[in-house]
Design a protein around this motif. Structure first.
Motif, short mmCIF file in Angstrom:
data_model
loop_
_atom_site.label_atom_id
_atom_site.label_comp_id
_atom_site.label_asym_id
_atom_site.label_seq_id
_atom_site.Cartn_x
_atom_site.Cartn_y
_atom_site.Cartn_z
N GLN A 161 -70.05 39.28 51.03
CA GLN A 161 -70.97 38.56 50.15
C GLN A 161 -71.38 39.41 48.95
O GLN A 161 -71.49 38.92 47.83
N LEU A 162 -71.59 40.70 49.20
CA LEU A 162 -72.05 41.59 48.13
C LEU A 162 -70.95 41.83 47.12
O LEU A 162 -71.18 41.81 45.90
N VAL A 163 -69.74 42.09 47.61
CA VAL A 163 -68.63 42.38 46.70
C VAL A 163 -68.28 41.14 45.87
O VAL A 163 -67.86 41.26 44.72
N LEU A 164 -68.46 39.95 46.47
CA LEU A 164 -68.15 38.73 45.74
C LEU A 164 -69.21 38.37 44.70
O LEU A 164 -69.00 37.47 43.89
N ASN A 165 -70.36 39.07 44.72
CA ASN A 165 -71.36 38.84 43.68
C ASN A 165 -70.91 39.62 42.44
O ASN A 165 -71.18 40.81 42.31
N ARG A 166 -70.22 38.95 41.56
CA ARG A 166 -69.56 39.62 40.43
C ARG A 166 -70.54 40.41 39.57
O ARG A 166 -70.28 41.55 39.20
N ARG A 167 -71.68 39.80 39.25
CA ARG A 167 -72.63 40.47 38.37
C ARG A 167 -73.18 41.74 39.03
O ARG A 167 -73.25 42.80 38.40
N GLY A 168 -73.57 41.62 40.30
CA GLY A 168 -74.11 42.78 41.01
C GLY A 168 -73.10 43.90 41.13
O GLY A 168 -73.43 45.08 40.96
N LEU A 169 -71.85 43.54 41.44
CA LEU A 169 -70.79 44.54 41.58
C LEU A 169 -70.53 45.26 40.26
O LEU A 169 -70.43 46.50 40.22
#
Length: 302
Positions: A161-169
């Motif tokens: 879920q975290l890696v798929l959050n493009r902006r956060g990554l």
């Protein structure tokens, strides 16, 4: 040298794979984590007392920390402002809630600084190394890392879920990439090994962990420099969030570093709105995972 690295990384991984959901157990883990941190900071301060030319080295400590803080501020914000223009971040929508007491926000950092000072004064007064001091510090650090692994897992968000959050990554990667030049320049200016400078710049605001790791892996002087540099970053973040959020949500989230997922999150939410929370959690979580890994790997490059 690498045995300690594997032991500490192993403690993080073991802690992370243990699912703990019971509130009482999680509360106990957090208390244990706090006590281990207090012990490590006391021992870090105690170790400072045995550095030759203490007065001169204390001045160097604060000079290094101030230089690193200034360079990180410039490099991180410049890169984040630039990248933020292309991320199509949601517009900040401040939520008007009653602000927490400023004194309460600064209470924990002040307590940790006090522990470091108490340790220093105890070392100056006692003038003898403590029995098994290094072993005690190592085991306290391993327990702390293990507890951190459990706490990260308890956040309830999968790595996918975290890696798929493009902006956060992207924000997290920009913070990493823009932090390393600041560390390299600090190392050059103070004639430190470049890998040590890079490691000092890889705390990403997580002062309680960066200081402990570097104190154990290098010297109390380097560990204390990282501690004060990352502590200053967190305090600056608290001051910048209200005004910076209106200009660049990406820069605000990124500069908060690892604390974007916990300590700074309530302020980020109030200043930017709920739509920015997923990116903040993702960025903070990724930087929290990278912090111990990068510091330990960089220190062991020599």
């Amino acid at each position: 040298m690498y045995s300690s690295l594997l032991m500490i990384l192993g403690a993080l991984i073991v802690g992370y794979v243990i699912p703990v959901k019971h509130p009482a157990i999680l509360a106990s883990v957090r208390r244990l984590s706090s006590w281990m941190l207090y012990l490590i900071l006391f021992l870090m301060g105690y170790g400072l007392a045995f550095i030759e030319n203490l007065g001169q080295n204390i001045v160097q400590l604060f000079s290094q920390a101030a230089t690193l803080v200034g360079l990180l501020l410039v490099f991180n914000l410049s890169a984040l402002f630039f990248v933020g223009r292309y991320l199509a971040m949601p517009k900040a929508e401040p939520q008007h809630r009653k602000s927490n007491s400023k004194l309460a926000m600064f209470k924990e950092p002040l307590v940790l600084i006090a522990l470091l000072v108490v340790g220093l004064l105890a070392g100056i007064s006692y003038q003898q190394t403590l029995p098994a001091q290094s072993v005690l510090a190592e085991y306290a650090l391993i327990i702390l890392i293990f507890c951190i692994g459990i706490e990260l897992r308890s956040a309830g968000i999968s790595l996918r879920q975290l890696v798929l959050n493009r902006r956060g990554l992207i924000i997290a990667l920009v913070v990493v990439a823009s932090s390393l030049p600041a560390g390299a320049i600090t190392a050059y200016l103070f004639e430190l090994p470049i890998n040590i400078g890079l490691a000092m710049s890889s705390g990403f605001g997580w002062y309680s962990l960066s200081g402990a790791l570097l104190s154990k892996a290098t010297t109390p002087l380097i560990g204390s420099t990282a501690f004060f540099a990352d502590l200053s970053r967190e305090l600056i973040t608290l001051l910048l969030i209200p005004s910076l959020m209106q200009r660049s949500p990406a820069a605000t989230i990124g500069y908060a570093g690892a604390t974007a997922m916990d300590f700074s999150l309530p302020m980020l939410q109030r200043a930017g709105g709920n739509q920015l929370v997923p990116a903040a959690i993702a960025s903070g979580f990724i930087l929290s995972l990278l912090c111990p890994v990068m510091i330990l790997l960089l220190v062991n490059l020599a």
